[in-house]
Structure formats: structure tokens, C-alpha cells
Design an enzyme around this catalytic site. Structure first.
Site, PDB file in Angstrom:
ATOM      1  CG  ASP A  79     -42.447   5.142  95.325  1.00 50.31           C
ATOM      2  OD1 ASP A  79     -42.954   4.728  94.268  1.00 50.31           O
ATOM      3  OD2 ASP A  79     -43.105   5.311  96.359  1.00 50.31           O
ATOM      4  N   GLY A  80     -37.793   4.841  94.933  1.00 50.16           N
ATOM      5  CA  GLY A  80     -36.463   5.372  94.661  1.00 50.16           C
ATOM      6  C   GLY A  80     -35.880   4.819  93.372  1.00 50.16           C
ATOM      7  CB  THR A 103     -42.374   0.699 101.048  1.00 46.66           C
ATOM      8  OG1 THR A 103     -41.145   0.001 101.290  1.00 46.66           O
ATOM      9  CG2 THR A 103     -43.174   0.770 102.342  1.00 46.66           C
ATOM     10  CG  ASP A 224     -52.800  16.740  85.830  1.00 47.67           C
ATOM     11  OD1 ASP A 224     -51.561  16.915  85.846  1.00 47.67           O
ATOM     12  OD2 ASP A 224     -53.484  16.578  86.852  1.00 47.67           O
ATOM     13  CD  GLU A 282     -32.225   9.951  95.934  1.00 47.00           C
ATOM     14  OE1 GLU A 282     -30.999  10.104  96.127  1.00 47.00           O
ATOM     15  OE2 GLU A 282     -32.715   9.707  94.827  1.00 47.00           O
TER      16      GLU A 282
END
Length: 309
Positions: A79-80, A103, A224, A282
Site C-alpha cells: 500500500d505504501g 501485506t 462515490d 505514514e
């Protein structure tokens, strides 16, 4: 800016592509060569291939990649990596291809990108270009989540080796070790003309429908024009544990308009005392913070049936 159809056509015809994989991520090292071969065999014109061993160089590498003028930037990592790539591609005439190699892979889950590499690669040839929302908080663009409370401590202290060995289980394990010393805080959340006061250990503001690899609400979306603000439990530590378990079990059943959410394009969060912000994993900035949606800020490859406004 080209239209989505024009960019989609350019990707299919010219296939001008850059590949960037965080080879320090959980699966990045294993899949870098496989992905590179697949793109070659699928006829993509690879302008460059970046295997990133040092994540701190990611902004520099992304700048170099965009200078090559690709129509498609394929980003592989957690995701980072995906969040940093989205920040660089925001409001640009370049589509992002997601390879979820991390992850929790929250943004990929929100967009319906398959979590297996083969399925994710298939979207690059069989999918379409869509415009999706990003968020902004404390001057920082984010893909998935802004949170206040225990998660900021987890983001700072979760061991990288534990993530590599145990995957997303590393986050709740780290949270359990930090929880006994964590103090609850008071927050005032203002969204859509409604004001809600809470005392809690954890407050989240989400763009999309995934947190910690689990669904938040069955109808949550990154397209959305809404953020979802919600507290996990009240002031007691056992309330946080119970709310987290309910979140895991009932996320697929809840709706954006139902409890416990405040849904709006903009959310103001004020806390006492001022607290650090966890922005997509972060720790950056402090409360008070105004979080807002950036509509259609990112172009990304998704499945043909993705509901794109």
C-alpha cells in the site's frame, strides 16, 4: 488531458509502459522478473524497468519514470508503494496498473483488482481505464485511509520482518502490544453538516471500502465522491477490541449510509490533545485536520465491469 477512451486506445495500440516494482515488498522480489517477462510477451513497449530495493528512492524513481512519457505505469508493491505512485500520477494523463504485492493491498481490494499476479496482469490487457477518487489531508494526497489513534503507533512500530513473515496479521499483533499503554482521546468530527463527539482509541476516515485487508462497507467505493468517518469503539480498550472484531465480521454487511459512518466529501477532525495522523501507513502531520475528496483524480486500469462515473 485525453479522454479515458483516448488513453485506453493509446495503451492498447502503442503500449508505452514503465514497470516499477518495490522488490523489498513482501512478494516484489519474487515476482519482478515474472512480471517483466509477461509484459514483454504481451507486447508492451517497456520504456524502463525499475526494481526498487530502497523505498526512500521511490519519489525520485517515479519522477524519472514519468519523464519517459509512458501511457501506462505499472506499479508493484504494498500500500505504501501504491499510495506514493498514486500521488505522483494524480491529475496526470497516465494510467496506473496495480500489482498488489504487499501485506494488506487495500487500494487494490477497493478497486476490485485481483490479488494474484496473473489476474492483476490480465487487467492490463483486458481491462479499461477508469477515473477514481483520491483523498487529501494535511497537504498529502492519499489512496485509502487517514486515521488517528492507536494505528499511528502501529504504523511507526510494526517490524518489517514481521510483515514479511506473517503478512497482515503483523498489524493486529503489533496493536496488541501497544494497546495497554495507549490512552483514549476526545474528538469532534464534522461532516455533511453533522457534528459527532467521540471518545475513542481509534478514528478512521476512509476513501474506499477496505481497511487492514477487510471490507469496511459493502457499498463503499473509490468512485462515490464520499469519505467515511468512523470510530472503532469507545474509550475502553475492550471496546476497541470488540469493535475491531465486529468490523472484521460485519464489514460485508454494513452500508455507507448506516451506523457507524459519517459520509461526506469533506471531514473536519479536531482532537484533544492534538495527535499524529496516520496517512496511508505514514505518520505525517497532526490534528486538527480537514480531509477532502479529490474527485476523479487518478486514472487506473480496472476490470471492464467496474462502475466508473
Amino acid at each position: 488531458m485525453r479522454s479515458k477512451i483516448e488513453l485506453d486506445t493509446a495503451i492498447r495500440q502503442d503500449r508505452r509502459t514503465v514497470l516499477l516494482v518495490n522488490t523489498r515488498s513482501r512478494r516484489g522480489r519474487d515476482h519482478f522478473e515474472q512480471v517483466s517477462r509477461h509484459l514483454d510477451e504481451a507486447g508492451f513497449q517497456l520504456l524502463a524497468r525499475f526494481g526498487l530495493e530502497r523505498p526512500e528512492r521511490l519519489p525520485e524513481v517515479l519522477s524519472d519514470a514519468l519523464a519517459l512519457g509512458p501511457d501506462l505505469l505499472v506499479a508493484g508493491g504494498g500500500d505504501g508503494t501504491i499510495s506514493e505512485t498514486a500521488r505522483h500520477l494524480a491529475h496526470r494523463d497516465v494510467a496506473m496498473g496495480l500489482l498488489p504485492l504487499g501485506t494488506t493491498n487495500n487500494f487494490a481490494r477497493t478497486l476490485g483488482v485481483p490479488l494474484d499476479v496473473t489476474g492483476a496482469l490480465a487487467l492490463l490487457t483486458e481491462g479499461k481505464v477508469a477515473d477514481v477518487d483520491l483523498g487529501e489531508a494535511a497537504g498529502r494526497i492519499f489512496t485509502n485511509l487517514v486515521s488517528v489513534g492507536l494505528s499511528a503507533q502501529v504504523a511507526e512500530h510494526v517490524p518489517h520482518r514481521l510483515k514479511r513473515r506473517l503478512g497482515r496479521v503483523a498489524y493486529p499483533l503489533t496493536a496488541l502490544t501497544r494497546l495497554p499503554a495507549h490512552r483514549p482521546f476526545d474528538a469532534v468530527v464534522t461532516a455533511g453538516g453533522e457534528v459527532r463527539r467521540v471518545r475513542t482509541h481509534q478514528l478512521n476516515i476512509a476513501n474506499g471500502n477496505s481497511h487492514a485487508g477487510n471490507p469496511i462497507a459493502r457499498d463503499g467505493s473509490a468512485d462515490d465522491r464520499l469519505l467515511m468517518a468512523y470510530a472503532l469503539g469507545r474509550h475502553g480498550r475492550r471496546h476497541l477490541l470488540g469493535a475491531t472484531l465486529r468490523h472484521l465480521v460485519t464489514g460485508r454487511l454494513r452500508t455507507v449510509e448506516g451506523s457507524p459512518f459519517l459520509a461526506a466529501p469533506e471531514v473536519l477532525v479536531e482532537t484533544d490533545p492534538a495527535l499524529p495522523l496516520d496517512i496511508d501507513g505514514e505518520v505525517l502531520g497532526r490534528t486538527p485536520v480537514r480531509v477532502r475528496i479529490l474527485p476523479n483524480a487518478l486514472r487506473v486500469m480496472v476490470a471492464p465491469d467496474f462502475p466508473d462515473r
